[in-house]
Design a protein around this motif. Structure first.
Motif, PDB file in Angstrom:
ATOM      1  N   ALA A 151       0.853  -1.184   0.000  1.00 12.84           N
ATOM      2  CA  ALA A 151       0.000   0.000   0.000  1.00 12.84           C
ATOM      3  C   ALA A 151       0.892   1.239   0.000  1.00 12.84           C
ATOM      4  O   ALA A 151       1.959   1.232   0.594  1.00 12.84           O
ATOM      5  CB  ALA A 151      -0.905  -0.006   1.228  1.00 12.84           C
ATOM      6  N   GLU A 152       0.432   2.290  -0.674  1.00 11.96           N
ATOM      7  CA  GLU A 152       1.317   3.453  -0.813  1.00 11.96           C
ATOM      8  C   GLU A 152       1.535   4.181   0.508  1.00 11.96           C
ATOM      9  O   GLU A 152       2.423   5.020   0.611  1.00 11.96           O
ATOM     10  CB  GLU A 152       0.785   4.415  -1.869  1.00 11.96           C
ATOM     11  CG  GLU A 152      -0.595   4.939  -1.587  1.00 11.96           C
ATOM     12  CD  GLU A 152      -1.080   5.817  -2.736  1.00 11.96           C
ATOM     13  OE1 GLU A 152      -0.892   7.025  -2.625  1.00 11.96           O
ATOM     14  OE2 GLU A 152      -1.622   5.283  -3.721  1.00 11.96           O
ATOM     15  N   VAL A 154       2.756   2.803   3.110  1.00 12.06           N
ATOM     16  CA  VAL A 154       3.983   2.300   3.743  1.00 12.06           C
ATOM     17  C   VAL A 154       5.153   2.496   2.778  1.00 12.06           C
ATOM     18  O   VAL A 154       4.959   2.548   1.565  1.00 12.06           O
ATOM     19  CB  VAL A 154       3.838   0.819   4.168  1.00 12.06           C
ATOM     20  CG1 VAL A 154       2.862   0.691   5.320  1.00 12.06           C
ATOM     21  CG2 VAL A 154       3.411  -0.054   3.023  1.00 12.06           C
ATOM     22  N   VAL A 174      -3.396  -6.894  -7.812  1.00 13.11           N
ATOM     23  CA  VAL A 174      -4.618  -7.492  -7.273  1.00 13.11           C
ATOM     24  C   VAL A 174      -4.794  -7.123  -5.808  1.00 13.11           C
ATOM     25  O   VAL A 174      -5.881  -7.225  -5.268  1.00 13.11           O
ATOM     26  CB  VAL A 174      -4.649  -9.034  -7.410  1.00 13.11           C
ATOM     27  CG1 VAL A 174      -4.775  -9.446  -8.869  1.00 13.11           C
ATOM     28  CG2 VAL A 174      -3.435  -9.677  -6.768  1.00 13.11           C
ATOM     29  N   THR A 175      -3.707  -6.704  -5.167  1.00 17.60           N
ATOM     30  CA  THR A 175      -3.821  -6.347  -3.758  1.00 17.60           C
ATOM     31  C   THR A 175      -2.728  -5.350  -3.379  1.00 17.60           C
ATOM     32  O   THR A 175      -1.655  -5.332  -3.984  1.00 17.60           O
ATOM     33  CB  THR A 175      -3.725  -7.595  -2.856  1.00 17.60           C
ATOM     34  OG1 THR A 175      -3.801  -7.196  -1.491  1.00 17.60           O
ATOM     35  CG2 THR A 175      -2.444  -8.375  -3.078  1.00 17.60           C
ATOM     36  N   LEU A 176      -3.047  -4.521  -2.385  1.00 19.63           N
ATOM     37  CA  LEU A 176      -2.079  -3.555  -1.842  1.00 19.63           C
ATOM     38  C   LEU A 176      -1.830  -3.943  -0.398  1.00 19.63           C
ATOM     39  O   LEU A 176      -2.649  -3.677   0.475  1.00 19.63           O
ATOM     40  CB  LEU A 176      -2.642  -2.132  -1.943  1.00 19.63           C
ATOM     41  CG  LEU A 176      -2.948  -1.680  -3.368  1.00 19.63           C
ATOM     42  CD1 LEU A 176      -3.802  -0.417  -3.366  1.00 19.63           C
ATOM     43  CD2 LEU A 176      -1.673  -1.443  -4.135  1.00 19.63           C
ATOM     44  N   GLU A 177      -0.717  -4.599  -0.139  1.00 23.13           N
ATOM     45  CA  GLU A 177      -0.501  -5.227   1.161  1.00 23.13           C
ATOM     46  C   GLU A 177      -0.045  -4.221   2.209  1.00 23.13           C
ATOM     47  O   GLU A 177       0.524  -3.184   1.892  1.00 23.13           O
ATOM     48  CB  GLU A 177       0.511  -6.358   1.022  1.00 23.13           C
ATOM     49  CG  GLU A 177      -0.018  -7.506   0.173  1.00 23.13           C
ATOM     50  CD  GLU A 177      -1.145  -8.258   0.872  1.00 23.13           C
ATOM     51  OE1 GLU A 177      -1.001  -8.616   2.035  1.00 23.13           O
ATOM     52  OE2 GLU A 177      -2.190  -8.488   0.213  1.00 23.13           O
ATOM     53  N   GLN A 178      -0.254  -4.591   3.489  1.00 24.60           N
ATOM     54  CA  GLN A 178      -0.021  -3.630   4.574  1.00 24.60           C
ATOM     55  C   GLN A 178       1.441  -3.469   4.919  1.00 24.60           C
ATOM     56  O   GLN A 178       1.823  -2.483   5.519  1.00 24.60           O
ATOM     57  CB  GLN A 178      -0.850  -3.987   5.814  1.00 24.60           C
ATOM     58  CG  GLN A 178      -0.361  -5.190   6.604  1.00 24.60           C
ATOM     59  CD  GLN A 178      -0.981  -6.492   6.150  1.00 24.60           C
ATOM     60  OE1 GLN A 178      -1.265  -6.673   4.975  1.00 24.60           O
ATOM     61  NE2 GLN A 178      -1.169  -7.412   7.073  1.00 24.60           N
ATOM     62  N   LYS A 186       2.570 -13.415   0.008  1.00 32.82           N
ATOM     63  CA  LYS A 186       1.606 -13.753  -1.050  1.00 32.82           C
ATOM     64  C   LYS A 186       2.322 -14.433  -2.222  1.00 32.82           C
ATOM     65  O   LYS A 186       1.737 -15.273  -2.906  1.00 32.82           O
ATOM     66  CB  LYS A 186       0.868 -12.496  -1.529  1.00 32.82           C
ATOM     67  CG  LYS A 186      -0.098 -11.913  -0.496  1.00 32.82           C
ATOM     68  CD  LYS A 186      -1.296 -12.808  -0.273  1.00 32.82           C
ATOM     69  CE  LYS A 186      -2.443 -12.145   0.474  1.00 32.82           C
ATOM     70  NZ  LYS A 186      -2.195 -11.831   1.860  1.00 32.82           N
TER      71      LYS A 186
END
Lengths: 262, 255
Positions: A151-152, A154, A174-178, A186
């Motif tokens: 995620a932008e 972090v 497909v996803t923006l991880e924390q 993933k």
């Protein structure tokens, strides 16, 4: 109901006796003598990407200072910064980006300015053996390819954005991880084909992933600053640890993990 | 009221309510209007309400028959099955998310086959969010409905059978109306749990705005950067959930 209560009571009793045991065994260790002046507990909040290196450096530091017990809390740098400005008790903060560090120094929670101790850059982490044949950043745009980014909010996400912009590549993740470790896991699980992670994270997971270097990553190098915190319960150990992280042996550990010297 | 009860009761109330007050106290009231109209908030709220409702629907369709099975039939190992059903209640949701990945992920037990045969892949989709929420929330419904079934008099069903009703008819026309309040209470509990779901969702379905980023995920990520934004999101979730729960309570779940 009675059965449940009995079970709860038993668990509670076990937990309490367990606590007693551990404090009993740790007391003599804490009382051991040492050559250096620092002692006590030291709490270090560090970016998730520092996990492997700092675990090793922490052990070395404890060997050099047997009276000190170092505890690490790893996580997304921004979240850690948030904890510090909200008053979490900690001695040292090592961040994966100067912007995150700035929120802590600006809030007046650090002792002076932070020092950059290493740099890190991004690679494309792919499944071991690179079955999709990914070679460049542009390959990530192929239809049907599943890509995870941070995620932008972090640092690794901010760096990924910068690198993709520098390469003029538009990736639809497909996803923006924390945090960076979540993005990497993933890939490890095979849920995505590729993720943009730090070179050090890919290196720490060589059993499951391959790291593919790409030229545009030099446009998004992350500086890692470290600082002692103003509210540190153990200021002398904090200063000693920060000095140790910048010493030769610690730098060797960091370079071996894939970091670059500042 | 005896002080031995009154003092802890008041302490408990303060402990539960004070954090909510903290949210209100620290909320950025002056910039609230413009923050509320940020497009991300609406998308996350819509997704949260949609997925929690779908997860409750899935839980009703699968959970009520499961509760009936546990309450009304005898089979070997029934107690063990009942214990299994409640496992997601005690499992940390993040572990639930990993477990779901190991089954429905691309390389999972069923996931590879589902993908190859039907082209269905749950992770990183809205359906994945619904699956994660249903996994965590369905036990609440099952336990609640099972309790209602045990409380309901089975002789009404027997009477229906003696009058010629099949077991299915008896269930539909006699049992279900009898336990309706229990089902409604369970559904509300299930919906509330699904709405707040975080760990299993972020682990199994990932985080992507508009597709899998529900309100709790948006709150968590906002917290990484902007405390005020996180508080605004939390307030919205709080107001909407209290509003809906209050409305439902008056209608269906009389105390």
């Amino acid at each position: 109901m009675k059965k449940i209560l009995t079970a709860v009571a038993m668990v509670a009793a076990l937990a309490i006796s367990g606590c007693g045991d551990s404090s009993d065994t740790s007391t003599p260790a804490a009382g051991a003598s040492s050559a250096s002046g620092v002692s006590g507990n030291l709490t270090v909040l560090a970016a998730a990407s520092l996990t492997e290196s700092f675990n090793k450096i922490g052990k070395d530091f404890e060997t050099a200072n047997p009276n000190v017990k170092v505890t690490f809390s790893y996580g997304g740098s921004s979240g850690l910064a948030q904890q510090i400005t909200s008053g979490a008790p900690a001695d040292v903060f090592a961040s994966a980006s100067p912007a995150t560090m700035k929120t802590v120094t600006d809030a007046g929670d650090a002792n002076g300015e932070a020092t950059v101790f290493v740099k890190n850059q991004l690679v494309v982490a792919v499944t071991k053996g690179n079955p999709k044949g990914i070679r460049t950043l542009a390959d990530l745009t192929e239809p049907g390819l599943k890509v995870a980014l941070c995620a932008e909010q972090v640092p690794c996400g901010a760096a990924a954005r910068k690198a993709l912009a520098a390469a003029n590549v538009k990736v639809t993740p497909v996803t923006l991880e924390q945090d960076v470790k979540a993005a990497l896991s993933k890939v490890k699980l095979g849920e995505v084909d590729a993720a943009l992670v730090y070179r050090t994270d890919a290196k720490a997971a060589t059993a499951d992933v391959d790291g593919i270097e790409f030229p545009e990553s030099s446009g998004a190098i992350n500086d890692y600053p470290i600082v002692t915190l103003k509210s540190a319960p153990n200021p002398s150990a904090a200063a000693a640890f920060v000095a140790y992280v910048q010493s030769g042996p610690a730098l060797d550990v960091l370079v071996e993990a894939g970091f670059q010297k500042p | 009221m005896p002080p031995a009860l009154a003092i802890p009761a008041i302490a408990g109330l303060v402990f539960l309510v004070l954090p909510l007050f903290g949210l209100l106290w620290r909320a950025p009231w002056s910039t609230l209007p413009e923050r509320l109209t940020e497009p991300g908030i609406l998308a996350a709220l819509r997704l949260s309400l949609l997925t929690a409702t779908l997860a409750t629907a899935v839980s009703l369709v699968l959970g009520v028959p499961l509760a009936w099975l546990l309450a009304r039939t005898e089979f070997p190992g029934r107690r063990f099955v009942r214990a299994l059903v409640t496992v997601p209640l005690v499992l940390p949701p993040v572990v639930g998310g990993v477990a779901l990945l190991l089954v429905f992920g691309r390389r999972g037990l069923l996931g590879g086959w589902l993908d190859a045969t039907f082209g269905v892949s749950l992770p990183f989709t809205t359906a994945g969010v619904v699956a994660a929420e249903a996994f965590v929330a369905m036990p609440f419904l099952v336990i609640s409905v099972e309790g209602a079934l045990r409380g309901a008099d089975a002789r009404y069903e027997e009477a229906a059978s003696t009058l010629g009703a099949t077991r299915w008819t008896a269930f539909r026309r006699v049992t279900l109306p009898l336990i309706a309040p229990g089902v409604a209470a369970g559904a509300v509990l299930c919906w509330a749990r699904a709405l707040g779901e975080f760990g299993a969702t972020i682990t199994f379905a990932g985080n992507f705005p508009g597709r899998t980023q529900t309100m709790p995920l948006a709150v968590y990520l906002a917290l990484e950067q902007d405390l005020d934004a996180a508080i605004v999101l939390s307030l919205v979730l709080l107001v909407v959930s209290i509003g809906i729960l209050a409305a439902l309570r008056d209608k269906w779940v009389a105390p």
